[in-house]
Design a protein around this motif. Structure first.
Motif, mmCIF file in Angstrom:
data_model
loop_
_atom_site.group_PDB
_atom_site.id
_atom_site.type_symbol
_atom_site.label_atom_id
_atom_site.label_comp_id
_atom_site.label_asym_id
_atom_site.label_seq_id
_atom_site.Cartn_x
_atom_site.Cartn_y
_atom_site.Cartn_z
ATOM 1 N N GLU A 94 10.404 -11.654 -10.333
ATOM 2 C CA GLU A 94 9.481 -10.632 -9.837
ATOM 3 C C GLU A 94 9.880 -9.283 -10.422
ATOM 4 O O GLU A 94 11.024 -8.846 -10.249
ATOM 5 N N ASP A 96 10.423 -5.274 -11.151
ATOM 6 C CA ASP A 96 10.643 -4.122 -10.285
ATOM 7 C C ASP A 96 9.507 -3.113 -10.446
ATOM 8 O O ASP A 96 8.515 -3.370 -11.137
ATOM 9 N N GLY A 99 8.575 -2.111 -13.993
ATOM 10 C CA GLY A 99 8.240 -3.220 -14.880
ATOM 11 C C GLY A 99 9.247 -3.493 -15.969
ATOM 12 O O GLY A 99 8.985 -4.291 -16.872
ATOM 13 N N LYS A 103 13.211 -7.475 -9.848
ATOM 14 C CA LYS A 103 13.433 -7.118 -8.449
ATOM 15 C C LYS A 103 14.033 -8.283 -7.672
ATOM 16 O O LYS A 103 14.924 -8.109 -6.841
ATOM 17 N N GLU A 135 3.754 -12.185 -2.104
ATOM 18 C CA GLU A 135 2.578 -11.736 -2.837
ATOM 19 C C GLU A 135 2.661 -12.161 -4.299
ATOM 20 O O GLU A 135 3.746 -12.192 -4.884
ATOM 21 N N ASP A 136 1.495 -12.447 -4.860
ATOM 22 C CA ASP A 136 1.436 -12.878 -6.250
ATOM 23 C C ASP A 136 1.819 -11.724 -7.175
ATOM 24 O O ASP A 136 1.635 -10.548 -6.849
ATOM 25 N N PHE A 137 2.371 -12.046 -8.340
ATOM 26 C CA PHE A 137 2.795 -11.026 -9.294
ATOM 27 C C PHE A 137 2.800 -11.627 -10.684
ATOM 28 O O PHE A 137 2.793 -12.858 -10.847
ATOM 29 N N LYS A 138 2.784 -10.763 -11.684
ATOM 30 C CA LYS A 138 2.917 -11.215 -13.063
ATOM 31 C C LYS A 138 4.398 -11.377 -13.364
ATOM 32 O O LYS A 138 5.158 -10.407 -13.301
#
Length: 400
Positions: A94, A96, A99, A103, A135-138
Motif C-alpha cells: 500500500e 504512502d 506515493g 505504508k 480500502e482499495d488502492f493502486k
C-alpha cells in the motif's frame, strides 16, 4: 535414484535472456529481454557444459537423450549464505501519502463474495482479494527478490497486514537491464556497414539493487546500493550415468543465454539452502489450508490450472499423496516460452504459455498429512516429465 548436486554460478557479463519476439536480419533490430533467464535456458546451458567439460564426451549417439534425463533446477540469487526467491503474488504494497514509499504490506487471500463474480460455473473458485475493511488502492512496487528467512515468515504467519519497516535493505530489486547498441563492421572498409545497427538488452544478475536505497546517489557506497550475489542451481543426475561423475569437480566457464555471455559453473557442496526449514514443516503439520507458491515459472496442460487437479479442482501434487482442493489463485499474466532445439529434430520449439514465478495457489486440505509436502520443497509441480527436469514449476509450501 538421483542424488542432488549443487552448483554456484558466477556471471562474468550481463546475461542476455531474450523473449520470443523476432530478432535478426529483416526481423527486428531491437532485442527485448526477460526480467530473469527461463529455467530451460539454465538447464540447456548446463547440459552442454557438462559434455564439453569432459575430454572424451561428445553429442553423438544417444547423448542428447541422456542429457535431457538430467534434472536441473534454478537459478536463484544467494547472498550471505541465504537463498532468495521471487516475490509472492499475494503480497500487495500500500503506497504512502506521497506515493514514493510503502505504508503497509497486505496479504490477499480467497474471500467469499455476496454479490458473486464472473467465474465460470464449473470453476467454484473464490476471488483473491484484500480482506474486508481495507480500502482499495493502486499497489506500490515491492522488492522482486525476498530472502529466505522473510519468505518463510510470510508462508507461515497468520497476519494479514505488516508494517512498512517489514521490508529491509536485505530485500533486492529486479536485475537491472543494460542496453547496448551494436553496429556491423564492413570488413573491407573497417567502418560500420550501412543501416546494420541493432540493440541488445543484458541482465546484470551478479549485482542486484537493494530495496529502499537511492541507487542514483553516488555518495552512498556501491556495496550499500547494490548487493553482489552468487547464483545457485541444483542438478540431479541418474545414478546409472557413470560418465557424468566429473560434475563433482565442475569448474568451467561456459556461456549462458544469448550472445554467448560467460558464466563460471562451480561445484558447491552445501544443501541447506534448498531444504525446507523446520518452522515451515511444523506449520504444515495438520494444517487445514495450504498455500503453494511458484518459485519458478510453471507449465500446466490447463494453462493456469495444474493437470493434477480433476474437474472438481481436487488432486495431489506430483510425488505426494496429500489430497488438496483448489480454492483460489493469485497469478500474474501468462508469458510465452519457446526456444530452439539442438536435439533431433533440430528446429524451433512450439510456443507454450507459462504461469509466471511468484504465482500463489490456495488449497483446502481434504486428505493426507500436509507435513509430507515439506519433502517436495522446491520440487516441480508441472505436468510433463521433461518440464519437471527442465526446472519449470518449482514450488514452496505454506499455510493461509
Amino acid at each position: 535414484m538421483m542424488n542432488p548436486t549443487f552448483l554456484t554460478l558466477t556471471p562474468h557479463d550481463p546475461l542476455v535472456a531474450r523473449d520470443g519476439r523476432p530478432f535478426g536480419v529483416n526481423q527486428g533490430r531491437r532485442m527485448r529481454g526477460l526480467p530473469w533467464p527461463l529455467p530451460s535456458v539454465v538447464a540447456g546451458s548446463f547440459r552442454t557444459a557438462l559434455v564439453k567439460a569432459h575430454a572424451t564426451l561428445d553429442f553423438s549417439g544417444d547423448m542428447p537423450q541422456r542429457l535431457l534425463a538430467i534434472e536441473v533446477a534454478g537459478m536463484f540469487p544467494v547472498l550471505n549464505a541465504e537463498l532468495y526467491l521471487p516475490a509472492p503474488n499475494d503480497a500487495l504494497g500500500e503506497p504512502d501519502g506521497n506515493g514514493k514509499g510503502i505504508k503497509a504490506l497486505h496479504r490477499v487471500a480467497p474471500q467469499p463474495t455476496a454479490g458473486g463474480c464472473d467465474f465460470p460455473d464449473d470453476l467454484p473458485l473464490q476471488p483473491v482479494m484484500l480482506p474486508d475493511g481495507v480500502e482499495d488502492f493502486k499497489p506500490a512496487d515491492i522488492p522482486a527478490w525476498w530472502p529466505a528467512t522473510k519468505y518463510w515468515e510470510w508462508l507461515t504467519s497468520t497476519q494479514s497486514q505488516f508494517s512498512s519497516n517489514w521490508f529491509t535493505h536485505d530485500f533486492l530489486n529486479a536485475a537491472h537491464q543494460e542496453l547496448r547498441d551494436h553496429v556491423c563492421l564492413d570488413a573491407d572498409r573497417g567502418a560500420a556497414a550501412e543501416g546494420l545497427i541493432f540493440a541488445t538488452a543484458g541482465l546484470n544478475v551478479g549485482h542486484l539493487a537493494r530495496f529502499g536505497v537511492k541507487h542514483e546517489d553516488r555518495h552512498i557506497p556501491f556495496d550499500q546500493r547494490y548487493a553482489k550475489v552468487a547464483l545457485s542451481a541444483r542438478v540431479q543426475i541418474p545414478d546409472s550415468e557413470r560418465e557424468f561423475k566429473h560434475i563433482n569437480k565442475c569448474n568451467i566457464w561456459h556461456p549462458l543465454g544469448g550472445e554467448r555471455r560467460l558464466v563460471h559453473w562451480q561445484h558447491h557442496g552445501g544443501t541447506d539452502l534448498w531444504t525446507c526449514p523446520a518452522d515451515v514443516k511444523q506449520a504444515l503439520d495438520r494444517a487445514l489450508r495450504i498455500r503453494m507458491g511458484l518459485a519458478s515459472p510453471a507449465i500446466f496442460r490447463g494453462g493456469w490450472k495444474p493437470g493434477w487437479l480433476n474437474e472438481h479442482l481436487e488432486g495431489s501434487p506430483p510425488g505426494s499423496n496429500v489430497k488438496l482442493k483448489l480454492i483460489g489463485v493469485s497469478n500474474g499474466r501468462w508469458k510465452a516460452v519457446s526456444g530452439w532445439s539442438l536435439a533431433p529434430p533440430r528446429g524451433p520449439k512450439p510456443i507454450r504459455r507459462i504461469v509466471p514465478a511468484g504465482s500463489v495457489y490456495f488449497f483446502d486440505n481434504v486428505g493426507g498429512d500436509p507435513a509430507k509436502l515439506a519433502d517436495r520443497w522446491l520440487h516441480s509441480v508441472s505436468d510433463e516429465a521433461q518440464d519437471k527436469r527442465d526446472g519449470f514449476g518449482l514450488a514452496v509450501w505454506g499455510t493461509w
